[in-house]
Design a protein around this motif. Structure first.
Motif: not given
Length: 229
Positions: A177-179, A217-229
């Motif tokens: 998601f971007s800001r 994520v450079w130039g795109r925004g933020y992501v919650w990377a799941r612990d089990d991904a």
């Protein structure tokens, strides 16, 4: 699941359709009010319309009139997002008073609109099927009923907005998601200082410590990377 996009501009319909189809949704198009009402009254290939995106300024009946008709019809709970070039606050109030669930002003980001569609559908689903009491990932656990957060069993104090941001990210893992999108979807602001998001992300990371999964994520925004991904 079918989404109706009703707008007299074929370019708008085409762009929105492509973004919604990327999310796996079946899209029904309507170029004017009568066609929109007909689509809402019958079943399409994807079943009944589950959400309608209505242009306020399309040929009569316009989006607000259709919204009122839906709210007084056999399926009054159908989610509705109004789409318009008018940015005046009075027009927003008129649309919301007619029963719209959300309001997007042109020009708009097609991706943001697709996310608004997902958000409104999620809220509608939640109203029928309430959220679980506990939401979490790995060491991070959130109790929605008490609005409390713990990390590895230790309580963490968050502000109301930090809590809302964390819940949103946990409910939408692996999605960037971007800001701008976070400002719209978490804060509910169409305009605002993007540094507000940056500061809240920084504070949330600090409070969750090394157990947070918020990645940039450079130039795109933020992501919650799941612990089990």
């Amino acid at each position: 699941m079918s989404v109706l996009i009703a707008d007299d501009d074929p370019m708008v319909r085409d762009v929105v359709r492509r973004y919604l189809e990327r999310d796996g949704r079946t899209v029904i198009e309507a170029a004017d009010g009568p066609a929109a009402l007909a689509a809402l009254a019958v079943r399409g290939d994807g079943g009944e319309v589950q959400l309608a995106v209505l242009d306020v300024m399309m040929p009569a009946p316009d989006g607000i009139e259709i919204c009122r008709a839906v709210r007084s019809g056999p399926r009054p709970d159908t989610p509705i997002i109004l789409l318009t070039a008018l940015g005046d606050e009075d027009d927003r109030v008129l649309g919301l008073e007619a029963g719209a669930d959300d309001y997007v002003t042109k020009p708009f980001s097609p991706r943001e609109l697709a996310l608004r569609v997902a958000s409104v559908l999620r809220r509608a689903h939640t109203a029928q099927d309430p959220r679980p009491e506990v939401l979490g990932d790995g060491a991070v656990q959130v109790r929605l009923d008490s609005r409390s957060v713990s990390v590895a069993g230790h309580a963490v104090e968050l502000t109301a907005r930090e809590f809302d941001l964390l819940v949103f990210l946990l409910e939408n893992p692996q999605r960037v998601f971007s800001r701008t999108e976070l400002l719209a979807l978490v804060w509910g602001w169409e305009f605002g200082d993007l540094s507000t998001v940056t500061v809240h992300i920084k504070r949330l990371r600090a409070k969750l410590g090394d157990r947070h999964r918020i990645e940039t994520v450079w130039g795109r925004g933020y992501v919650w990377a799941r612990d089990d991904a």
